[in-house]
Write a protein that holds these residues in place. Structure first.
Motif, PDB file in Angstrom:
ATOM      1  N   LEU A 214      41.911  35.515  45.142  1.00 56.48           N
ATOM      2  CA  LEU A 214      42.946  36.371  45.719  1.00 56.48           C
ATOM      3  C   LEU A 214      42.511  37.833  45.709  1.00 56.48           C
ATOM      4  CD1 LEU A 214      45.980  36.634  47.115  1.00 56.48           C
ATOM      5  CD2 LEU A 214      46.717  36.623  44.638  1.00 56.48           C
ATOM      6  N   ARG A 215      42.294  38.182  44.445  1.00 57.19           N
ATOM      7  CA  ARG A 215      41.851  39.624  44.399  1.00 57.19           C
ATOM      8  C   ARG A 215      40.763  40.258  45.375  1.00 57.19           C
ATOM      9  NH1 ARG A 215      42.725  39.028  38.604  1.00 57.19           N
ATOM     10  NH2 ARG A 215      40.329  38.397  38.238  1.00 57.19           N
ATOM     11  N   SER A 216      39.787  39.260  45.499  1.00 58.66           N
ATOM     12  CA  SER A 216      38.667  39.322  46.426  1.00 58.66           C
ATOM     13  C   SER A 216      39.235  39.612  47.953  1.00 58.66           C
ATOM     14  CB  SER A 216      37.584  38.155  46.578  1.00 58.66           C
ATOM     15  OG  SER A 216      36.962  38.259  45.235  1.00 58.66           O
ATOM     16  N   LYS A 217      40.370  38.781  48.191  1.00 58.50           N
ATOM     17  CA  LYS A 217      40.723  38.866  49.538  1.00 58.50           C
ATOM     18  C   LYS A 217      41.535  40.047  49.814  1.00 58.50           C
ATOM     19  CE  LYS A 217      40.848  33.880  50.499  1.00 58.50           C
ATOM     20  NZ  LYS A 217      39.997  33.750  51.501  1.00 58.50           N
ATOM     21  N   VAL A 218      42.318  40.480  48.845  1.00 56.73           N
ATOM     22  CA  VAL A 218      43.197  41.796  48.785  1.00 56.73           C
ATOM     23  C   VAL A 218      42.383  42.842  48.824  1.00 56.73           C
ATOM     24  CG1 VAL A 218      44.930  43.009  47.555  1.00 56.73           C
ATOM     25  CG2 VAL A 218      45.158  40.604  47.651  1.00 56.73           C
TER      26      VAL A 218
ATOM     27  N   VAL B  23      50.268  42.210  52.588  1.00 55.16           N
ATOM     28  CA  VAL B  23      51.419  41.853  52.234  1.00 55.16           C
ATOM     29  C   VAL B  23      51.191  40.172  51.563  1.00 55.16           C
ATOM     30  CG1 VAL B  23      53.921  40.709  52.662  1.00 55.16           C
ATOM     31  CG2 VAL B  23      52.904  43.097  54.002  1.00 55.16           C
ATOM     32  N   LEU B  24      51.557  40.176  50.519  1.00 54.64           N
ATOM     33  CA  LEU B  24      51.200  38.529  50.053  1.00 54.64           C
ATOM     34  C   LEU B  24      52.696  38.039  50.135  1.00 54.64           C
ATOM     35  CD1 LEU B  24      49.350  39.233  47.029  1.00 54.64           C
ATOM     36  CD2 LEU B  24      48.651  38.990  49.296  1.00 54.64           C
ATOM     37  N   LEU B  25      53.152  36.935  50.926  1.00 56.90           N
ATOM     38  CA  LEU B  25      54.278  36.590  51.478  1.00 56.90           C
ATOM     39  C   LEU B  25      54.263  34.993  51.264  1.00 56.90           C
ATOM     40  CD1 LEU B  25      56.824  36.914  52.923  1.00 56.90           C
ATOM     41  CD2 LEU B  25      55.593  36.488  55.122  1.00 56.90           C
ATOM     42  N   ASP B  26      55.482  34.564  50.371  1.00 59.57           N
ATOM     43  CA  ASP B  26      55.618  33.468  49.804  1.00 59.57           C
ATOM     44  C   ASP B  26      56.274  32.610  51.322  1.00 59.57           C
ATOM     45  OD1 ASP B  26      56.077  31.079  48.325  1.00 59.57           O
ATOM     46  OD2 ASP B  26      58.153  31.541  48.120  1.00 59.57           O
ATOM     47  N   VAL B  27      55.821  31.292  51.334  1.00 59.66           N
ATOM     48  CA  VAL B  27      56.301  30.529  52.321  1.00 59.66           C
ATOM     49  C   VAL B  27      57.749  30.033  52.268  1.00 59.66           C
ATOM     50  CG1 VAL B  27      55.952  28.415  53.589  1.00 59.66           C
ATOM     51  CG2 VAL B  27      53.935  29.724  53.250  1.00 59.66           C
ATOM     52  N   LEU B  28      57.952  29.409  51.231  1.00 56.17           N
ATOM     53  CA  LEU B  28      59.290  28.905  51.039  1.00 56.17           C
ATOM     54  C   LEU B  28      60.283  29.818  50.102  1.00 56.17           C
ATOM     55  CD1 LEU B  28      58.057  25.166  49.862  1.00 56.17           C
ATOM     56  CD2 LEU B  28      58.754  25.870  52.258  1.00 56.17           C
ATOM     57  N   MET B  29      60.998  30.246  51.136  1.00 53.53           N
ATOM     58  CA  MET B  29      62.165  31.033  50.424  1.00 53.53           C
ATOM     59  C   MET B  29      63.556  30.695  51.186  1.00 53.53           C
ATOM     60  SD  MET B  29      60.412  34.961  50.381  1.00 53.53           S
ATOM     61  CE  MET B  29      60.225  34.966  52.150  1.00 53.53           C
TER      62      MET B  29
ATOM     63  N   LEU C 167      51.812  37.094  40.029  1.00 54.60           N
ATOM     64  CA  LEU C 167      51.122  37.778  40.950  1.00 54.60           C
ATOM     65  C   LEU C 167      50.652  39.376  40.713  1.00 54.60           C
ATOM     66  CD1 LEU C 167      52.885  36.587  44.125  1.00 54.60           C
ATOM     67  CD2 LEU C 167      50.460  36.099  43.625  1.00 54.60           C
ATOM     68  N   GLU C 168      51.631  39.866  39.833  1.00 51.42           N
ATOM     69  CA  GLU C 168      51.600  41.097  39.422  1.00 51.42           C
ATOM     70  C   GLU C 168      50.485  41.375  38.281  1.00 51.42           C
ATOM     71  OE1 GLU C 168      54.459  44.965  37.556  1.00 51.42           O
ATOM     72  OE2 GLU C 168      55.125  42.843  37.402  1.00 51.42           O
ATOM     73  N   ALA C 169      50.541  40.228  37.327  1.00 44.93           N
ATOM     74  CA  ALA C 169      49.357  40.122  36.448  1.00 44.93           C
ATOM     75  C   ALA C 169      47.971  39.891  37.118  1.00 44.93           C
ATOM     76  CB  ALA C 169      49.695  38.827  35.484  1.00 44.93           C
ATOM     77  N   VAL C 170      48.015  39.097  38.379  1.00 43.93           N
ATOM     78  CA  VAL C 170      46.562  38.816  38.912  1.00 43.93           C
ATOM     79  C   VAL C 170      46.392  40.142  39.624  1.00 43.93           C
ATOM     80  CG1 VAL C 170      45.727  37.937  40.780  1.00 43.93           C
ATOM     81  CG2 VAL C 170      46.977  36.512  39.071  1.00 43.93           C
ATOM     82  N   LEU C 171      47.256  40.969  40.092  1.00 41.47           N
ATOM     83  CA  LEU C 171      46.742  42.118  41.040  1.00 41.47           C
ATOM     84  C   LEU C 171      46.639  43.343  40.161  1.00 41.47           C
ATOM     85  CD1 LEU C 171      49.023  41.472  43.857  1.00 41.47           C
ATOM     86  CD2 LEU C 171      46.487  41.178  43.911  1.00 41.47           C
ATOM     87  N   ARG C 172      47.054  43.549  38.843  1.00 42.33           N
ATOM     88  CA  ARG C 172      47.092  44.520  37.935  1.00 42.33           C
ATOM     89  C   ARG C 172      45.540  45.211  37.787  1.00 42.33           C
ATOM     90  NH1 ARG C 172      49.347  42.812  33.711  1.00 42.33           N
ATOM     91  NH2 ARG C 172      51.451  42.954  34.269  1.00 42.33           N
ATOM     92  N   PRO C 173      44.664  44.227  37.735  1.00 42.61           N
ATOM     93  CA  PRO C 173      43.135  45.040  37.539  1.00 42.61           C
ATOM     94  C   PRO C 173      42.629  45.735  38.857  1.00 42.61           C
ATOM     95  CG  PRO C 173      43.120  42.764  36.952  1.00 42.61           C
ATOM     96  CD  PRO C 173      44.575  42.721  37.596  1.00 42.61           C
ATOM     97  N   LEU C 174      43.316  45.869  40.047  1.00 42.99           N
ATOM     98  CA  LEU C 174      43.077  46.445  41.200  1.00 42.99           C
ATOM     99  C   LEU C 174      43.534  47.618  40.842  1.00 42.99           C
ATOM    100  CD1 LEU C 174      43.653  43.765  44.001  1.00 42.99           C
ATOM    101  CD2 LEU C 174      41.608  44.336  43.066  1.00 42.99           C
ATOM    102  N   GLN C 175      44.594  47.927  40.310  1.00 43.22           N
ATOM    103  CA  GLN C 175      45.217  49.255  40.047  1.00 43.22           C
ATOM    104  C   GLN C 175      45.383  50.078  41.163  1.00 43.22           C
ATOM    105  OE1 GLN C 175      41.740  51.252  37.753  1.00 43.22           O
ATOM    106  NE2 GLN C 175      42.515  50.680  35.679  1.00 43.22           N
TER     107      GLN C 175
END
Length: 204
Positions: A115-119, A52-58, A20-28
């Protein structure tokens, strides 16, 4: 409007956090990571997050329970939550996600661009909301300043009227009369200056 915002990613799986960090990194933007619901809540009480990006199964406190806690607190209730799940969601689980206040429910693996578009949407919304809050605070301060100036101008006017009355009463004493007149002129000048400032603030 290009100020950085804070994004929180919550997942108990380290590999998922790295991905997820790699996916969101371009947003800086400023990215925070939490490995449990409890850790996420502690971070949310210390920081203002755009989304907040939240995992369901924890283990322990799962995503649904964490989201419920988030929405119960005045400080965090308006933060958008995007649920992420590694399993194919059933109609019931997706409904439960929206029922606890999520704005979206995505299944892994998801398209990074999506995901980046939604964020990005919530990043921009957070920025605009922040600017509106700052402008509202500034406007409130200007109103308070204007009221303070108006009150001071009224008090100067009262002093000026009192001095005029004193000048008439003490008319036989030339020295005192001149002193009162000089003071009245100074007060009048101060009143004119405050009225000019108030006029300028009014046009702003």
């Amino acid at each position: 409007m290009n100020r950085q915002v804070k994004i929180l990613v919550v997942d108990d799986n380290e590999e998922s956090l790295v991905a997820l960090e790699a996916v969101l990194r371009p947003l800086q933007q400023v990215l925070f990571k939490a490995r449990s619901g409890a850790e996420a809540m502690k971070l949310m009480l210390r920081h203002d997050f755009a989304v907040v990006l939240l995992d369901v199964l924890m283990p322990g406190m799962d995503g649904f329970e964490t989201a419920t806690h988030i929405k119960r607190l005045d400080q965090t209730r308006d933060v958008p939550i995007i649920f992420l799940t590694g399993t194919e969601p059933s109609a019931g689980s997706a409904f439960r996600g929206y029922a606890v206040g999520a704005v979206d429910y995505l299944t892994k693996p998801f398209d990074p661009w999506v995901l980046r578009s939604k964020v990005t949407v919530f990043m921009e919304l957070f920025r605009k909301t922040t600017v509106l809050k700052e402008q509202a605070a500034l406007l409130a301060q200007l109103v308070r300043d204007h009221e303070a100036l108006a009150g001071f101008a009224r008090r100067l006017g009262a002093v000026e009227s009192r001095l005029d009355g004193l000048a008439e009463v003490e008319g036989e004493d030339e020295g005192l009369r001149e002193a009162i007149k000089d003071l009245a002129d100074r007060v009048g000048a101060m009143q004119s200056a405050f009225e000019a400032v108030s006029s300028v603030r009014g046009r702003e």
